[in-house]
Write a protein that holds these residues in place. Structure first.
Motif: not given
Length: 1017
Positions: A626-642
């Motif tokens: 769950k922490e791995i998935e949370s880490f991944v989701d956070e990065l996805r949100l940060q890079f989504n609008e690059y």
């Protein structure tokens, strides 16, 4: 059974067997190959064709169509996929999974060699590549330096490579991420023009001077001598002194019109570790090796190498698969300990001595099971260990049933030897039938087709071998030990735990069973309603194939628009690195710009060189899923609008490789129509909830620079068009004209080009001169114009038909099957033009392939189980009563998945199939004893009541031990194997509770015919 009698009476022989079995099992445990994932074959190959200057349509017509036609004639071809781009075509030929990869590779190579002569002469290269899943790197080390020249890094990397190659357990030791050195001849076209020296003359002079033509041999007396001629260049100075022209007393050397020096080829692959410049060295292990033994051989070499490194270069191990395997296997060792403790707790009602007998059966059964698994050629990996943990809860079942029956006979007044023999005889056939049905239940899993079957096969094989071993132990060693260890003077009702359990049965179960038997139709209708209700929940639970990996690793891919330079892609990759460096919980991250990270996961293939691509391999410190998935989701949100780049964060997926969880292939002939349809399908995927990273390869078209030559003017000046093309090639990329070899054996390409920095710019066109027949050099800009032009759309083939794939990944919290079904429903309502259609790929296609051959196996299994039951009971009614337990277990399995938020994944389905065998095993015990009581003259109702109460204890105990053995797998919270354990546990709970009521009721409604044994006079 006679085997039990033999083991009890011949204790010396039994002890010898005991010791031998334990020794063989320990030998297998220490010497079996170990790895993280199962290995499986891959009968698929790549054919790579390089034909410079050819458009995709010409490449398709002249090269791809003939190759596909030829390859399609081979036997057992499953599919052929082709990607066609400017000057490049990559054909992927996949054969049916049962094909021999080595034989098929030879066949492909033979056909390619046969057709090579009929292909165009201008093809630069044509090679066949072999894909091997076992080529995953188990080691990736980095040599780091911000200041050391690439030549020093290359030298050290090759030194380490040479050391690792000598380790016999390793293969494919490679070095990565440094530009090759070359001898660069930077010609000055202005000086060449003043001397009236054409490019052909320069190239010809270098090639002739570097020719190594053997002079033959002569004999002098009795001896023979080889004649050596001038040979290759011996030094850079010799290259500089190459005579280009000599006339009217003036000699022009190469150094007069060019600079000759060592230089690097243009960078196409840049690597860093944790943001520091690096080169990588990787290695994979040979098949059948133990990764721990490989590690013990590799580590001393790495430690010794580190001592030799200069101060300017640092060493760091970026990836070591043995650490991951060690962590996973140590976790399973802990799980085994927990499982054994829980199993021991469930054995308390049997008493201490009986528990000791059962506990001794565990290492013996595991030892035999491991030996059989080793003999069958399987390794110790995460799935075979899961199989052993699953088997742990099952292997004691036979021993519990036998020991409990022996203890019951002791309470009836038998002595220890007679009790061991007679009790085993009474229960032996039922135990044999139980084990046979359990093995038949696992047969579909052992014969699953395709790569998914190979991936999962070690799990059911571990269960089957261990359960077979437990059958042998329960009918031989257990009666022998019971005759020695169990006490003859037992309390009539057993120990305090057993008495308490029996009171619980008498106080509740007896009354409930009595009421159910009095109202049999009502009881069955209630059970049927519960079953139908659970089936209605199946769509809510949903389906999936393989889950995401729970490894603390993932990939970040950076894709910039087509035509983006390597250095712009690198700039964006550095921005990603800055974000990662600010995060907590990171172990390290390896950045690869211009190429994919060397292969470190079994179903991820390294991406080939592309200037607009970068990949970052991220490793986290150990953390829950769950922490791995949370880490991944956070990065996805940060890079989504690059801006101006597509940055995707992707977790590893389990199972066979697929292009994406959701993939839609669109077929048709016209490229423009395909592109239009791809945009519309892309929009459907984007507007469907749950999708992420929707990929349409035709979104943008590549823009190229086209040099448009004025052929009339070139003809008037006596300049062939090929000379113009060659001059442009020399000015931009350089022309290879030979090889320079140093005394130590190192080889460097001699490359003739214009003066340049790290990369060439538009100014190069202003510096180009083309040689005319008269010897004059004409500026290129007088002969040609440079224009921007959109390149032709690249072309893809699937079994010789044109197609394009639009794909998507699935957001966390969504089921792939549900999202796919919604997309397919929309596509079914979408009107494709005539001649165009779509096909679903991705996980759906993989699921159909994985389960496609299951039907026949399931039919064989069903008839096999029926045959066993009919042979044992000799009546269809008894068989039907035993099989009635199956729907009752499905109830608990569905509810357990629903409550825990899991879907019917591949491994959950395996759990469901295994559950069938376990349920039938318990049901056999009940029906078999009921038949025995009736055969001894007891009335129908009394026999049902007595059998239900007497067999309740061993059934409860075997169920609790199975649940106890599986609980550690649940606590692991693994997306791969926890659903398997949850399905079995849920099914066992519901079947144990409901079957104790439903089976006796059904027995009363359909009483089998039983021959009453005559009473002895």
């Amino acid at each position: 059974m006679k085997i039990a009698e033999f083991s009890v009476k011949n204790y010396q022989f039994t002890i010898i067997i005991f010791v031998m079995v334990l020794a063989i099992g320990l030998n297998s445990l220490f010497n079996m190959p170990r790895g993280e994932d199962p290995t499986f074959k891959s009968p698929q190959f790549g054919v790579v064709v390089v034909y410079p200057g050819t458009s995709p349509t010409d490449m398709e017509e002249l090269v791809v169509d003939p190759l596909e036609e030829k390859l399609n004639e081979l036997d057992n071809v499953k599919k052929i996929r082709t990607d066609i781009d400017d000057g490049l075509a990559v054909l992927r030929v996949e054969f049916t999974y049962d094909s021999d990869p080595d034989k098929k590779y030879d066949e492909v190579l033979r056909e390619i060699n046969n057709i090579r002569g009929s292909l165009p002469e201008g093809i630069l290269s044509l090679e066949v590549q072999k894909f091997t899943p076992s080529d995953v790197n188990i080691l990736q080390v980095a040599l780091l330096s911000e200041t050391a020249p690439y030549r020093d890094l290359e030298k050290q990397a090759e030194e380490l490579q040479e050391r690792l190659v000598k380790i016999k357990s390793l293969k494919n030791v490679d070095t990565w991420a440094y530009p090759q050195q070359q001898v660069r001849v930077s010609v000055d076209l202005g000086k060449m023009a003043s001397y009236r020296i054409g490019l052909n003359k320069v190239l010809g002079a270098i090639q002739s001077e570097n020719a190594n033509i053997p002079g033959g041999s002569i004999e002098m007396g009795t001896k023979k001598f080889n004649v050596k001629t001038s040979g290759d260049y011996a030094s850079i100075e010799e290259i500089r002194n190459t005579v280009i022209q000599s006339s009217t007393g003036q000699t022009i050397y190469l150094k007069d019109i060019a600079d000759v020096n060592f230089d690097y080829e243009e960078e196409s692959y840049v690597a860093r570790l944790n943001g520091k410049r690096a080169v990588f060295v990787t290695a994979s292990q040979k098949d059948g090796m133990n990764i721990y033994q490989v590690r013990d051989q590799v580590n001393p070499v790495l430690e010794e190498f580190q001592k030799t490194l200069p101060a300017s270069i640092k060493y760091e191990k970026s990836f070591d698969q043995s650490e991951s395997v060690s962590h996973r296997l140590s976790g399973f060792t802990r799980d085994f300990g927990i499982a054994i403790f829980l199993v021991l707790l469930t054995l308390l009602p049997l008493g201490f001595r009986a528990s000791v007998v059962v506990m001794i059966s565990i290492p013996l059964s595991l030892a035999i099971g491991l030996a059989l698994l080793d003999f069958a050629g399987f390794s110790i990996n995460q799935l075979s260990i899961v199989g052993l943990v699953v088997a742990l809860g099952l292997l004691v079942d036979d021993s519990i049933v036998v020991v409990e029956n022996i203890a019951r006979f002791l309470r009836m007044g038998y002595n220890r030897k007679d009790a061991a023999i007679e009790a085993t005889k009474q229960i032996g056939v039922a135990v044999l039938g139980c084990t046979a049905t359990l093995i038949f239940a696992f047969l579909p899993l052992m014969f699953l087709p395709e790569a998914a079957g190979d991936f999962i096969r070690s799990l059911p094989m571990a269960v089957v071998t261990t359960v077979l071993a437990s059958l042998f132990v329960s009918l031989t060693i257990v009666p022998f030990l019971s005759s020695l260890i169990l006490k003859e003077e037992e309390h009539e009702e057993g120990n305090i735990f057993l008495r308490g359990l029996k009171r619980l049965i008498g106080g509740s179960y007896r009354r409930l069973l009595h009421r159910a038997i009095a109202r049999p139709i009502t009881t069955l209708l209630v059970a049927l309603a519960i079953f139908v209700g659970s089936l209605a929940l199946v769509p809510t639970v949903g389906f999936s194939l393989f889950p995401r990996s729970d490894k603390p690793q993932f990939l970040i891919t950076v894709e910039t628009p087509l035509g983006t330079s390597l250095y712009e892609t690198d700039r964006i990759a550095r921005d990603v690195e800055k974000v990662l460096a600010s995060k907590k919980g990171l172990q390290n991250f390896a950045t690869n710009v211009g190429r994919g990270n060397p292969r470190i996961y079994y179903n991820v293939i390294q991406k080939n060189e592309a200037a607009n691509f970068a990949e970052i391999f991220v490793q986290l410190k150990d953390m829950p899923l769950k922490e791995i998935e949370s880490f991944v989701d956070e990065l996805r949100l940060q890079f989504n609008e690059y801006p101006n780049a597509k940055i995707q964060v992707k977790q590893f997926e389990q199972g066979p490789p697929i292009e994406a969880p959701i993939a839609i292939r669109i077929f048709g002939d016209n490229l423009d129509s395909l592109r239009s349809l791809a945009f519309q399908v892309e929009n459907i995927l984007k507007t469907t909830p749950g999708t992420i990273y929707v990929e349409n390869p035709l979104t943008t078209l590549k823009t190229d620079l086209q040099v448009k030559i004025n052929k009339d003017k070139a003809g008037i000046m006596g300049i062939p068009v090929s000379e113009v093309d060659r001059t442009i090639r020399m000015g931009i990329a350089g022309l290879p004209v030979g090889i320079y070899r140093e005394d130590n054996g190192d080889e460097y390409q001699i490359n003739v080009s214009l003066p340049r920095g790290k990369r060439q710019t538009m100014k190069a066109f202003d510096q180009m001169y083309v040689s005319a027949n008269s010897g004059a050099l004409v500026p290129l800009k007088q002969l040609a114009d440079v224009q921007l032009k959109a390149s032709p759309t690249f072309i893809r083939h699937y079994d010789k038909d044109r197609f394009v794939t639009v794909s998507a990944f699935v957001q966390t919290g969504y089921l792939t099957s549900n999202v796919t079904n919604e997309i397919l429903a929309k596509l079914d309502n979408f009107r494709f033009p005539e001649g165009y259609h779509y096909g679903a790929a991705g996980e759906l296609e993989s699921r159909e392939e994985s389960f496609g051959g299951l039907g026949t196996i399931v039919i064989v299994t069903v008839f096999g189980i029926l045959a066993i039951l009919i042979l044992e009971f000799k009546t269809f009614k008894s068989t039907l009563i035993v099989l009635s337990v199956i729907p009752l277990g499905i109830i608990g399995a569905v509810l357990m998945l629903l409550f825990t938020g899991n879907s019917f994944s591949f491994t959950a389905t395996i759990g469901l199939i295994a559950l069938v065998g376990i349920e039938i095993k318990n049901s056999i015990l009940l029906v078999d004893y009921t038949n025995q009581l009736r055969a001894n003259g007891m009335s129908l109702d009394d026999a049902i009541q007595e059998a239900g109460e007497t067999r309740f204890v061993p059934i409860i105990l075997t169920t609790l031990t199975a649940i106890g053995g599986l609980m550690p797998l649940v606590l692991e919270n693994s997306p791969l194997y926890s659903p398997l354990a949850l399905v079995i546990i849920g099914g066992l709970i519901s079947s144990t509770l409901l079957t104790r009521i439903v089976t006796p009721v059904l027995y009363k409604l359909l009483p089998p015919k039983v021959e009453v044994q005559p009473v002895a006079a």
